[in-house]
Each structure stands twice: as C-alpha cells, then as structure tokens.
Design an enzyme around this catalytic site. Structure first.
Site, mmCIF file in Angstrom:
data_model
loop_
_atom_site.group_PDB
_atom_site.id
_atom_site.type_symbol
_atom_site.label_atom_id
_atom_site.label_comp_id
_atom_site.label_asym_id
_atom_site.label_seq_id
_atom_site.Cartn_x
_atom_site.Cartn_y
_atom_site.Cartn_z
ATOM 1 N N ASN A 126 0.862 -1.171 0.000
ATOM 2 C CA ASN A 126 0.000 0.000 0.000
ATOM 3 C C ASN A 126 0.904 1.228 0.000
ATOM 4 O OD1 ASN A 126 0.723 -0.243 2.881
ATOM 5 N ND2 ASN A 126 -0.807 1.355 3.204
ATOM 6 N N HIS B 272 5.215 6.253 -6.530
ATOM 7 C CA HIS B 272 5.353 4.962 -5.863
ATOM 8 C C HIS B 272 6.762 4.753 -5.320
ATOM 9 C CE1 HIS B 272 1.445 3.303 -7.130
ATOM 10 N NE2 HIS B 272 1.599 4.117 -8.155
#
Length: 181
Positions: free
Chosen positions: A33, A44
């Site tokens: 997550n 990310h």
C-alpha cells in the site's frame, strides 16, 4: 528531495496514488500500500531508503536507476505499478485483514482487465494475506489470474533487513529472466 512536515504527511493519508499501468504489460509490480511519502508525492516507492528503484535497475529491468518521479518511464519498458491496498498508511501493519482480502479481490479484477504477463507482489506477507495463501514463499507461484503468472518478491523496504540490496536485486533478476521467456 522535497521535505514534508509531519502534518503534511498525515494529511496525505487521504490521497489516492494513481496506478502506473497499461494493457498487456510484461510485469505489473504490486506494492503493499502507499506509504505516507508516496501519498504526499504521488510517486510509488518514494520513501528514501526504499530499495525498489535500485533493485529494479540492478536486476536489469531498467537501463538506469529511475527516480520515483520518473515512474511513468516504466511503461516504456513494459512495466507498471499498483498496490494491493489503496489506503496510505505510515506502516503496513496498520492495514486490516479485511483490507488485504478486499485488495486481493480488486487486484484480481484489475489483473484480469489489464492482462500483464506477470503480476509481481512485493511482500510475501501481503501476498499471503491478500490471496489467503499462508504457505506462499518468495518466487513464482502456482496461482495464475487468467493468463497472468504470479511471482512474489521480497518487500524492498529498508526495514526488511533480511534481504540485502544484492539479494533483493538477484530475486528481481530471477523474475526478469522469467518474464523474458
């Protein structure tokens, strides 16, 4: 690198981090997550000390080490990134078993729609929780999602000291070799 206050990072909990995806990728990497730094930046694996980007390069997936802000370049290499659970947290242990199961269900639908050759879940514990497979180990899995093969990679977090940068890159390279076949 942009510095964020604790308040700014906490406020990032409510932000969704967009996937970096396209149809028919060679490998779709799937994080557990978003961390708070990832949510704050929208990139990310953005936390300093996370070894995803170095492992990706050292394994031969990319010709140079990308910065998190260059994540869109992954698509040109047939690679993408998503997450099991969309909710940002400071630590993965803040996620519930229900969130993992629902994340696994939604990930299965996403993979069926995008049809990557490989789904690579980074984190064996996350994979076990999302797919109810308590015996899963790092490496290729028997499970497939349609025609998509599944590989479990070690968690690249700097907190996962069990895997060194070299052994992490070796495991990523095993996947790269399998994905080239």
């Amino acid at each position: 690198m942009t510095r964020f206050t604790r308040e700014e990072l906490e406020a990032a909990r409510d932000r969704l981090v967009p996937d970096v995806v396209a149809d028919g990728l060679r490998v779709l990497f799937c994080g557990i997550n978003p961390g708070l730094m990832t949510a704050a930046t929208g990139h990310h694996f953005a936390r300093p000390g996370n070894r995803f980007w170095p492992a990706l390069h050292r394994s031969g997936f990319t010709p140079r080490q990308l910065l998190p802000s260059q994540q869109q370049e992954l698509l040109s290499y047939g690679l993408g990134i998503t997450n099991v659970v969309a909710r940002a947290t400071a630590r993965a242990d803040e996620l519930s078993a229900e969130e993992y199961r629902e994340g696994g269900r939604l990930l299965t639908l996403k993979v069926a729609r995008l049809r990557p050759r490989w789904l690579a879940v980074v984190g064996v514990t996350a994979y076990r929780a999302a797919f109810d497979d308590r015996r899963a180990v790092v490496g290729p899995q028997a499970r497939t999602i349609g025609g998509t093969r599944v590989w479990v990679l070690p968690n690249p977090s700097g907190l996962n000291a069990h895997w060194t940068p070299a052994t992490l890159a070796q495991e990523f390279a095993r996947l790269r070799e399998a994905a080239a076949e």
